[in-house]
Every structure is written in C-alpha cells, then in structure tokens.
Design a protein around this motif. Structure first.
Motif, short mmCIF file in Angstrom:
data_model
loop_
_atom_site.label_atom_id
_atom_site.label_comp_id
_atom_site.label_asym_id
_atom_site.label_seq_id
_atom_site.Cartn_x
_atom_site.Cartn_y
_atom_site.Cartn_z
N ARG A 150 38.05 39.44 52.57
CA ARG A 150 37.90 40.81 51.36
C ARG A 150 36.23 40.45 50.78
O ARG A 150 36.13 41.50 49.90
CB ARG A 150 38.89 40.23 50.26
CG ARG A 150 40.21 40.33 50.69
CD ARG A 150 41.34 39.95 49.59
NE ARG A 150 40.97 40.60 48.26
CZ ARG A 150 41.55 40.40 47.33
NH1 ARG A 150 42.23 39.35 47.19
NH2 ARG A 150 41.46 41.15 46.22
N GLY A 151 35.58 39.73 51.04
CA GLY A 151 34.03 39.80 50.48
C GLY A 151 33.71 38.76 49.51
O GLY A 151 34.78 38.19 48.89
N LEU A 152 32.67 38.54 49.47
CA LEU A 152 32.10 37.37 48.16
C LEU A 152 32.65 37.64 46.83
O LEU A 152 33.23 36.75 46.29
CB LEU A 152 30.81 37.33 48.36
CG LEU A 152 30.00 36.41 47.30
CD1 LEU A 152 30.49 34.75 47.68
CD2 LEU A 152 28.47 36.37 47.33
N GLY A 153 32.72 38.78 46.64
CA GLY A 153 32.93 39.24 45.09
C GLY A 153 34.54 38.92 44.74
O GLY A 153 35.01 38.16 43.82
N LEU A 164 35.42 35.73 30.51
CA LEU A 164 35.08 37.28 30.05
C LEU A 164 34.61 38.13 31.18
O LEU A 164 34.44 39.03 31.30
CB LEU A 164 34.00 37.12 28.77
CG LEU A 164 34.66 36.60 27.52
CD1 LEU A 164 33.68 36.32 26.59
CD2 LEU A 164 35.67 37.49 27.08
N ILE A 165 34.13 37.41 32.36
CA ILE A 165 33.53 37.85 33.52
C ILE A 165 34.60 38.53 34.20
O ILE A 165 35.37 38.01 34.79
CB ILE A 165 32.63 36.99 34.11
CG1 ILE A 165 31.78 36.07 33.72
CG2 ILE A 165 32.20 37.66 35.50
CD1 ILE A 165 30.52 36.90 32.94
N ASP A 166 34.47 40.14 34.31
CA ASP A 166 35.29 40.75 34.96
C ASP A 166 34.62 41.44 36.26
O ASP A 166 33.76 42.40 36.23
CB ASP A 166 35.84 42.03 34.18
CG ASP A 166 36.76 42.92 34.63
OD1 ASP A 166 37.60 42.46 35.90
OD2 ASP A 166 36.90 44.06 34.11
N ILE A 167 34.94 40.63 37.38
CA ILE A 167 34.38 41.04 38.61
C ILE A 167 35.20 42.18 39.41
O ILE A 167 36.39 42.22 39.52
CB ILE A 167 34.46 39.87 39.58
CG1 ILE A 167 33.35 38.71 38.89
CG2 ILE A 167 33.74 40.05 40.85
CD1 ILE A 167 33.62 37.44 39.68
N LYS A 168 34.61 43.02 39.79
CA LYS A 168 35.11 44.19 40.42
C LYS A 168 34.43 44.48 41.76
O LYS A 168 35.02 45.13 42.89
CB LYS A 168 34.95 45.70 39.70
CG LYS A 168 35.69 45.48 38.50
CD LYS A 168 35.43 47.02 37.85
CE LYS A 168 36.51 47.26 36.52
NZ LYS A 168 36.31 46.14 35.41
N SER A 169 33.00 43.99 42.06
CA SER A 169 32.39 44.10 43.29
C SER A 169 33.19 43.27 44.36
O SER A 169 33.55 42.12 44.03
CB SER A 169 30.99 44.03 43.06
OG SER A 169 30.30 44.51 42.36
N ARG A 170 33.34 44.01 45.50
CA ARG A 170 34.06 43.05 46.48
C ARG A 170 32.99 42.22 47.40
O ARG A 170 33.30 41.19 47.98
CB ARG A 170 34.80 43.85 47.50
CG ARG A 170 35.98 44.25 46.76
CD ARG A 170 36.96 45.24 47.71
NE ARG A 170 37.32 44.38 49.31
CZ ARG A 170 37.93 44.85 49.89
NH1 ARG A 170 38.30 46.21 50.22
NH2 ARG A 170 38.32 44.19 51.05
#
Length: 231
Positions: A69-72, A168-174
């Motif tokens: 799915r990728g690093l993100g 609080l860190i909201d990761i969307k990038s894959r």
C-alpha cells in the motif's frame, strides 16, 4: 541508553527487506526498544523472518498489509497501532539499515526534556550520493512551497513523536509524499519541532531506495495534479 524512559515504540515500515530486516530488528531489541513492524505486502522472505522473530520475542509486534500500500499507509498503520498499544513516544525507523539505532537517543532527548513535540533526524547532505542529494533537496523545496515549512531534511525516515503529537498527525499520502505531509501536519497542529543531526549508513540497499531525483519529480507531479483537481 541504560534505561528506556516511558514506553518507546519504534515503528519500522518494511517492504521486501529480507537482506536487512533481521539485523535492524536485532539492533533495536539489543538496545531495549519495543518494535512494531508493518509488513507492507512484502513478496520476499520478509514475512517469514518477521514471523520467526516475533514468535521468539514478545517485544516485536507485526502488522501486515496483504498488498503493498505504500510507505505512507505503512506509517499510518504503524503509528496508530503503537498508540493503541500504549506508546508514550513513537519513533519511525527505516528497515533498510540506513539509520544508526544509537541515534534514537538523540531524537528522543528533546522530547524527554520537554523542548519539542516532534524531532526529525537531520542527515548530512554532503555525504549523500548525488541522486539522493538532489531528490531530497527537491523535496525540501516542495515542502516549503506546498506546506510553508522550511526544514533541513524533510524526507528523513528517523523521527520521534510524543504520543500526543503522533495522535494529531493525520496521514493521507500513501507513498513517499508522506514525509512532506508529516511536516505539514506538524505545522497545521502547531506542534513544536526541532531537527538533530544523525548518522546515515550508505549501502547498496539504502541507495536503491528512498527519495531519488525521479521520485521527487513524480511527487511534484502528483501534488500539482491534486491542486488542479481541487480547482
């Protein structure tokens, strides 16, 4: 580190890292850290190595993505799982052997002293292979352009967060764009960030992965495409 303060969990995203993952995990365990590995759909022997190591040591947790799915996405899974398991501090650490595990103490220190919420490990660009140097320089510029944050090493994989900051860190990038996105999230949430110098170990494996010039250009094109979609 003679004693680990609080509950430090080291999150290690791993994709086809059969050559390095065992040594990386052993080095972290020898220093007393709890390790949480996200197997991001590896197709080599990484899953078998992780299964063996986790069965022998209760300080190793493994989370698996059925497909890559990728690093993100791997970092998102790992950070959320670390918080769910009760981590007081979350450290991200690459699986390819490029980081010195002794540097974890350096990135944790400002958090323990209460002077920062997030710490980024800053690599020495002068020692970096040319293609990696250019790629990371491009991403530093893109991080400034798209997120308004000037940092020395936006793409470093060695980072440390307090549990509050990590939540609080909201990761969307894959993909690899996640590193710049994390910097943007730090700014958006008003978190205190600092950078500390770390050592980088260059091997054929570490040079083969990461943010090269071509990767930086591809990330730029994706960012521009996302902007045009919103117009």
């Amino acid at each position: 580190m003679e004693s680990i303060p609080g509950n430090v969990t080291v999150v290690v995203p791993a994709y086809n890292e059969e050559k390095t993952i065992e040594d990386v995990l052993k080095a972290l365990l020898e220093r007393g850290y709890r390790v949480l590995v996200v197997n991001d759909g590896s197709r080599d022997s990484t899953p078998e190595i992780l299964k063996r190591m986790s069965s022998r040591n209760d300080r190793v947790s493994v989370y698996t993505h059925v497909i890559n799915r990728g690093l993100g996405a791997a970092l998102r899974t790992g950070i959320r799982a670390a918080l769910k398991e009760g981590a007081d501090y979350v450290v991200t650490f690459d699986a390819d052997g490029q980081h010195d595990p002794d540097d974890i103490e350096r990135v944790l220190k400002p958090l323990l002293e209460g002077s920062a919420d997030v710490v980024i490990g800053r690599r020495d660009f002068e020692d970096m292979p040319l293609s990696r140097n250019l790629g990371n320089t491009i991403m530093n510029l893109l991080t400034l352009l798209f997120y308004g944050c000037r940092v020395s090493d936006s793409q470093s994989g060695l980072r440390a967060f307090t549990s509050r900051a990590a939540s609080l860190i909201d990761i969307k990038s894959r993909g690899y764009g996640v590193s710049s996105e994390i910097i943007g999230e730090i700014r958006r949430n008003g978190l205190r960030m600092c950078e500390v110098t770390i050592r980088t170990i260059y091997t054929p494996e570490t040079i083969a992965k990461g943010t090269s010039t071509s990767v930086g250009i591809r990330i730029l094109l994706r960012l521009l495409l996302n902007i045009f979609r919103k117009i």
